[in-house]
Design a protein around this motif. Structure first.
Motif, PDB file in Angstrom:
ATOM      1  N   PHE A 200      14.999   6.438  -6.892  1.00 42.25           N
ATOM      2  CA  PHE A 200      13.830   5.850  -7.534  1.00 42.25           C
ATOM      3  C   PHE A 200      14.197   5.358  -8.914  1.00 42.25           C
ATOM      4  O   PHE A 200      15.143   5.846  -9.528  1.00 42.25           O
ATOM      5  CB  PHE A 200      12.728   6.907  -7.663  1.00 42.25           C
ATOM      6  N   TYR A 201      13.407   4.435  -9.366  1.00 44.72           N
ATOM      7  CA  TYR A 201      13.631   3.954 -10.711  1.00 44.72           C
ATOM      8  C   TYR A 201      13.038   4.951 -11.715  1.00 44.72           C
ATOM      9  O   TYR A 201      11.956   5.478 -11.518  1.00 44.72           O
ATOM     10  CB  TYR A 201      12.948   2.594 -10.913  1.00 44.72           C
TER      11      TYR A 201
ATOM     12  N   SER B 200      22.180   1.454   0.971  1.00 48.57           N
ATOM     13  CA  SER B 200      21.643   2.193  -0.167  1.00 48.57           C
ATOM     14  C   SER B 200      20.339   1.510  -0.556  1.00 48.57           C
ATOM     15  O   SER B 200      20.224   0.293  -0.430  1.00 48.57           O
ATOM     16  CB  SER B 200      22.606   2.151  -1.342  1.00 48.57           C
ATOM     17  N   ILE B 201      19.391   2.308  -1.018  1.00 43.23           N
ATOM     18  CA  ILE B 201      18.069   1.740  -1.304  1.00 43.23           C
ATOM     19  C   ILE B 201      17.625   2.119  -2.713  1.00 43.23           C
ATOM     20  O   ILE B 201      17.739   3.278  -3.119  1.00 43.23           O
ATOM     21  CB  ILE B 201      17.034   2.234  -0.270  1.00 43.23           C
ATOM     22  N   GLY B 202      17.157   1.135  -3.457  1.00 48.08           N
ATOM     23  CA  GLY B 202      16.578   1.386  -4.774  1.00 48.08           C
ATOM     24  C   GLY B 202      15.081   1.140  -4.705  1.00 48.08           C
ATOM     25  O   GLY B 202      14.653   0.146  -4.123  1.00 48.08           O
ATOM     26  N   ILE B 203      14.316   2.053  -5.271  1.00 48.96           N
ATOM     27  CA  ILE B 203      12.856   1.954  -5.131  1.00 48.96           C
ATOM     28  C   ILE B 203      12.203   1.816  -6.502  1.00 48.96           C
ATOM     29  O   ILE B 203      12.506   2.570  -7.430  1.00 48.96           O
ATOM     30  CB  ILE B 203      12.288   3.205  -4.433  1.00 48.96           C
TER      31      ILE B 203
ATOM     32  N   ASN C 119      13.945  -3.125 -12.020  1.00 46.99           N
ATOM     33  CA  ASN C 119      13.908  -1.668 -11.866  1.00 46.99           C
ATOM     34  C   ASN C 119      14.469  -1.241 -10.510  1.00 46.99           C
ATOM     35  O   ASN C 119      15.243  -0.294 -10.415  1.00 46.99           O
ATOM     36  CB  ASN C 119      12.475  -1.155 -11.989  1.00 46.99           C
ATOM     37  N   ALA C 120      14.047  -1.983  -9.484  1.00 44.23           N
ATOM     38  CA  ALA C 120      14.529  -1.634  -8.147  1.00 44.23           C
ATOM     39  C   ALA C 120      16.049  -1.793  -8.102  1.00 44.23           C
ATOM     40  O   ALA C 120      16.753  -1.021  -7.458  1.00 44.23           O
ATOM     41  CB  ALA C 120      13.867  -2.522  -7.101  1.00 44.23           C
ATOM     42  N   ASP C 121      16.530  -2.811  -8.824  1.00 45.37           N
ATOM     43  CA  ASP C 121      17.963  -3.058  -8.871  1.00 45.37           C
ATOM     44  C   ASP C 121      18.692  -1.904  -9.576  1.00 45.37           C
ATOM     45  O   ASP C 121      19.741  -1.448  -9.109  1.00 45.37           O
ATOM     46  CB  ASP C 121      18.193  -4.368  -9.633  1.00 45.37           C
ATOM     47  N   SER C 122      18.119  -1.450 -10.678  1.00 43.54           N
ATOM     48  CA  SER C 122      18.723  -0.302 -11.383  1.00 43.54           C
ATOM     49  C   SER C 122      18.749   0.912 -10.474  1.00 43.54           C
ATOM     50  O   SER C 122      19.741   1.644 -10.407  1.00 43.54           O
ATOM     51  CB  SER C 122      17.921   0.058 -12.628  1.00 43.54           C
ATOM     52  N   ALA C 123      17.623   1.114  -9.756  1.00 47.43           N
ATOM     53  CA  ALA C 123      17.541   2.263  -8.857  1.00 47.43           C
ATOM     54  C   ALA C 123      18.580   2.133  -7.751  1.00 47.43           C
ATOM     55  O   ALA C 123      19.211   3.121  -7.351  1.00 47.43           O
ATOM     56  CB  ALA C 123      16.143   2.357  -8.271  1.00 47.43           C
ATOM     57  N   LEU C 124      18.802   0.897  -7.303  1.00 45.55           N
ATOM     58  CA  LEU C 124      19.794   0.661  -6.251  1.00 45.55           C
ATOM     59  C   LEU C 124      21.188   1.012  -6.768  1.00 45.55           C
ATOM     60  O   LEU C 124      21.990   1.633  -6.070  1.00 45.55           O
ATOM     61  CB  LEU C 124      19.737  -0.809  -5.815  1.00 45.55           C
TER      62      LEU C 124
ATOM     63  N   ASP D 116       0.860  -1.185   0.000  1.00 49.95           N
ATOM     64  CA  ASP D 116       0.000   0.000   0.000  1.00 49.95           C
ATOM     65  C   ASP D 116       0.894   1.231   0.000  1.00 49.95           C
ATOM     66  O   ASP D 116       1.339   1.691   1.038  1.00 49.95           O
ATOM     67  CB  ASP D 116      -0.892  -0.050   1.261  1.00 49.95           C
ATOM     68  N   CYS D 117       1.186   1.728  -1.188  1.00 52.96           N
ATOM     69  CA  CYS D 117       2.087   2.872  -1.295  1.00 52.96           C
ATOM     70  C   CYS D 117       1.598   3.713  -2.470  1.00 52.96           C
ATOM     71  O   CYS D 117       1.994   3.493  -3.622  1.00 52.96           O
ATOM     72  CB  CYS D 117       3.513   2.365  -1.520  1.00 52.96           C
ATOM     73  N   ALA D 118       0.698   4.607  -2.166  1.00 53.81           N
ATOM     74  CA  ALA D 118       0.026   5.344  -3.234  1.00 53.81           C
ATOM     75  C   ALA D 118       0.966   6.335  -3.919  1.00 53.81           C
ATOM     76  O   ALA D 118       0.825   6.603  -5.098  1.00 53.81           O
ATOM     77  CB  ALA D 118      -1.194   6.053  -2.670  1.00 53.81           C
ATOM     78  N   GLU D 119       1.920   6.887  -3.159  1.00 59.07           N
ATOM     79  CA  GLU D 119       2.761   7.938  -3.747  1.00 59.07           C
ATOM     80  C   GLU D 119       4.237   7.658  -3.541  1.00 59.07           C
ATOM     81  O   GLU D 119       4.634   6.982  -2.586  1.00 59.07           O
ATOM     82  CB  GLU D 119       2.452   9.264  -3.051  1.00 59.07           C
ATOM     83  N   ALA D 120       5.017   8.256  -4.427  1.00 56.95           N
ATOM     84  CA  ALA D 120       6.471   8.093  -4.330  1.00 56.95           C
ATOM     85  C   ALA D 120       6.977   8.641  -3.001  1.00 56.95           C
ATOM     86  O   ALA D 120       7.881   8.066  -2.383  1.00 56.95           O
ATOM     87  CB  ALA D 120       7.146   8.814  -5.481  1.00 56.95           C
TER      88      ALA D 120
END
Ligand code: C2E
Ligand code: MG
Ligand code: MG
Length: 770
Positions: free
Chosen positions: A489-490, A452-455, A471-476, A418-422
């Motif tokens: 963020f991705y 470090s966190i990729g989202i 995508n999360a990996d790219s963002a990471l 449940d994550c409506a917004e970035a």
């Protein structure tokens, strides 16, 4: 000789009658007083009459005797026939042993049991004994001898059949004795029980299996009354056979299955005669347990149901280990968190849900920074403890609807359904990073670890699980490369970038062989007198399709796929060879600077490599300067000290590249055997106006002076910057103001960083004008 009393009586009667007849008839004739002639005639007549009468009597006697004999013979024949038929019907054989004559009569039926005729079977005890199975000989003969003292006889043994096989024979008989009690006849019958024995054997085996099997067995009659259970049944259910016999299997019902379940069971029994499946039953103790059960219908010869047989095994342990296996398959044993498999399943489920409910979710990939060092310096034990503690920290006050998983190594994943917004995801990332701020106290060590966190957001960024994770990996990756301890963020460009990286990585392998790499040289100037003093070798990749690719794009790839070693060695060789050529052309150039990757720097054989290149090219060591980035040194300062010392021992000069970005500890810096600090261009860019940059530049130059190190400023693009730095006392400068990195024009006289001109200033001019 025995005297027949009937015959004697008859003979005596005849003797008396004949005697009386002779005496009385003669007397009667004498009393009649007849003439002699008449008397003689009468005497003859009387004699004839006697003969006639006695003949008639003889005939009568013989006739009667013959009649009696015939009747007896008929009766005997019919008795024999009856006996033969009876023996034939039972397929039994008769034997009759005449003890005195030592002969045995074997009936045709007996011989037939062995596939023989009475003639081929023989008629002596020896003939019979020769056919005994070697294992049975002793006991069969012993029983026979014992029988001669006893009355009735029964024995089981094997006899050889004409076809060579052995048949089990069951023989029963009786010993007959004469008046004096001496054995006279031994008579009896024998039957072939081979088949019966085979049946008995298999029944015995079945019974043993029934008793010994680990599976519970329950047999009911057609009316479902329990008629038989085995020991395993009692062990599993807790009911003894006395308690359960006569009752119905419904006592075992758990109540967990509905009517439909039983209906389909009975339907299967009716249609297929068998059913198997999982059933929950109740033990005598009341405990409910699962069992795997097979039920079979047993029918009699007429096809009517006679019994039901149920065989079942208690699968409680199996279920438990299945649950355990399932847990193991879906959880990471170290942290007890869900593993990658379960995480991916949950992401798939969340994605599915988000599409149906039009909701949004986020996946955060959390990667610990520099975890490797903890493992290497404090051991895997501490590393494991840290991972466990990090898992626990991250899990603290997680909002509901979140799954935290350990995906492997030092990588964790967080799924928020449940994550409506970035912004919400960013807040979550910040919270996670904050949770790691406090130190971890493990085995007496106070450890700090960042992450470090990729989202990646879904379904916004991706509509498949693979894509979300990619995508999360790219963002990471982005988060990591833009300085650690952050989150990113991705965005679509990240994927394009990643794809390019993959493509580049595969063609980079051939770049060297295809001679696509180039070395460019950028001039390094003395800021005080403006003279060209050295040059920095900078690698480029002349890609056949994409044109000139800067090192910032492919060096990190080469560092990842291990090609950096070959590339740096090649650049080093090229630079040294070039420097030797310049020397030959009598340039005023004092040295060439070559960059060394942080990856190579952490390997031990660097000094050896440098020494061999120097030896091969013949370049004096003091004409080679090696640039190592500050962050490479600070990753493992102790190892750096060792390597720098050994390089220094070769006589080469050492410079710390990109100085100011790597958080050097001054205490450490003091001990490093370096000659030069290269002030990173990020601090030069804002000069001379930006006060922070000016302060840093001033501080670094002062530091260099204090430590006795030369300072070079990178990225000087304007004269004002050069002037400002010169006034601060900076020794050297490098930048477009002095000259761009340039290839060496091989055809002509060359200068470092210039093409076809011997005047370094002209490069500086070009740099300035660009
Ligand atoms: P570096 O060693 O700090 O090199 C200086 C970088 O700054 C070079 O970028 C150079 O072209 C650029 N530069 C010089 N003057 C100016 C200026 O006035 N303005 C601006 N904006 N930039 C300037 P380049 O050639 O793209 O190299 C980037 C980095 O790649 C180098 O940074 C170095 O760390 C690495 N690198 C280059 N060649 C090699 C190599 O052969 N081996 C290894 N391991 N790394 C290399
Ligand atoms: Mg450099
Ligand atoms: Mg630099």
């Amino acid at each position: 000789m025995r005297i027949d009393t009937a015959a004697l009586r008859l003979t005596l009667g005849y003797l008396l009658l004949a005697g009386l007849w002779i005496c009385l008839s003669d007397q009667l004739l004498a009393t009649l007083g007849l003439s002699v002639e008449l008397q003689e005639r009468l005497q003859s007549f009387k004699g004839l009459l006697f003969v006639v009468l006695t003949s008639a009597l003889l005939y009568l006697v013989l006739h009667r005797h013959a009649q009696q004999f015939r009747t007896a013979r008929l009766q005997l024949a019919s008795n024999e026939e009856r006996l033969r038929l009876a023996l034939d019907a039972t397929r039994d054989g008769l034997w009759d042993w005449d003890v005195s004559k030592r002969r045995i009569f074997f009936s045709e039926g007996y011989a037939k049991l062995l596939g023989l005729t009475p003639q081929t079977l023989g008629d002596t005890r020896e003939d019979w004994a020769a056919r005994l199975h070697p294992d049975d000989q002793e006991h069969a003969l012993h029983a026979l001898n014992a029988e001669l003292h006893d009355q009735s006889y029964e024995n089981i043994y094997r006899l050889r059949h004409a076809d060579g096989s052995y048949r089990w024979i069951h023989s029963r008989g009786r010993l007959l004795r004469d008046e004096k009690g001496q054995p006279q006849r031994f008579i009896g019958i024998a039957s072939d029980i081979t088949q019966q024995r085979a049946i008995d054997d298999s029944l015995r085996q079945a019974a043993a299996v029934f008793d010994a099997t680990q599976e519970g067995v329950l047999v009911t009659d057609a009316k479902q009354c329990i008629v038989h259970v085995n020991p395993a049944f009692s062990r599993i259910t807790g009911y003894s056979s006395e308690e359960i016999l006569g009752r119905r299997p419904t006592v075992l019902k758990s109540g967990r299955h509905d009517a439909d379940f039983y209906q389909s069971l009975w339907q299967a029994l009716k249609n297929r005669g068998a059913w198997s499946g999982e059933v929950w039953n109740r033990r005598k103790s009341g405990e409910i347990y699962p069992q795997w059960q097979c039920i079979r219908v047993i029918r009699d010869e007429q096809g009517r149901i006679s019994h039901y047989v149920a065989v079942f095994s208690d699968i409680t342990a199996l279920k438990r280990s299945q649950r355990e296996l399932d847990y193991l398959a879906h959880h990471d044993p170290l942290s007890n968190l869900p593993n990658r498999l379960l995480f991916t399943e949950r992401v798939a489920h969340a994605l599915e849900r988000s599409k149906i409910e039009e909701s949004c979710g986020a996946v955060l990939l959390i990667d610990l920074d520099h975890f490797k060092h903890i493992n290497e310096s404090l051991g895997h034990n501490v590393g494991d403890l840290l991972l466990k503690s990090v898992g626990e920290r991250l899990q603290l006050d997680l909002p509901s609807g979140c799954t935290l998983a350990r995906l492997g190594g030092d990588e964790f994943g967080l799924l928020s359904e449940d994550c409506a917004e970035a912004a919400q995801a960013a807040e979550m990332a910040q919270r996670l990073l904050r949770s790691l701020e406090a130190p971890f106290l493990l085995e007496g060590h106070e450890l700090y670890i960042g992450a470090s966190i990729g989202i990646s957001l879904f379904p916004e960024d991706a509509d498949s699980v693979e894509q979300i994770l990619r995508n999360a990996d790219s963002a990471l990756f982005k988060a990591k490369s833009s300085g650690r301890e952050g989150y990113a963020f991705y965005v679509q460009e990240l994927t394009d970038y990643a794809r390019q990286r993959v493509e580049l990585a595969s063609s980079l392998r051939q770049a060297l062989d295809h001679q696509e790499l180039r070395v460019y040289y950028q001039p390094l100037h003395d800021l005080q007198d403006g003279r060209l003093v050295g040059t920095e070798a900078l690698v480029r990749w002349q890609h056949p399709q994409r044109g000139l690719i800067p090192p910032s794009e492919f060096i990190p790839i080469a560092e990842d796929n291990g090609m950096i070693g070959v590339i740096d060695a090649w650049v080093l060789e090229q630079a040294c060879q070039q420097m030797v050529r310049w020397n030959a052309e009598e340039h005023s150039l004092r040295f060439v600077a070559v960059n060394v990757s942080s990856r190579l720097f952490s390997r031990g054989d660097l000094a050896q490599k440098v020494a061999s290149v120097l030896a091969e090219t013949g370049l004096p060591p003091e004409q080679l300067e090696l640039e190592v980035t500050e962050s490479a040194i600070m990753e493992d300062p102790d190892a750096a000290l060792k390597i720098l010392t050994s390089l220094r021992a070769l006589g080469v000069r050492l410079a710390i590249d990109d100085f100011g970005t790597g958080y050097s500890s001054l205490a450490r810096l003091k001990r490093l055997p370096v000659d030069k600090l290269k002030l990173d261009q990020s601090f030069v860019r804002g000069l001379p106006d930006a006060p922070e940059d000016a302060a840093i530049a001033r501080a670094v130059i002062a530091l260099g002076k204090t430590l006795g190190l030369k300072v070079l400023a990178e990225g000087i693009e304007q004269r004002a910057q050069a002037d400002f730095l010169r006034e601060l006392g900076c020794n050297y400068g490098q930048g477009y103001h002095f000259g761009h990195p340039q290839p060496v024009d091989t055809g002509d006289s060359t200068t470092p960083g210039g093409t076809g001109t011997t005047n370094p200033t002209s490069d500086a001019e070009r740099g300035r004008s660009s």
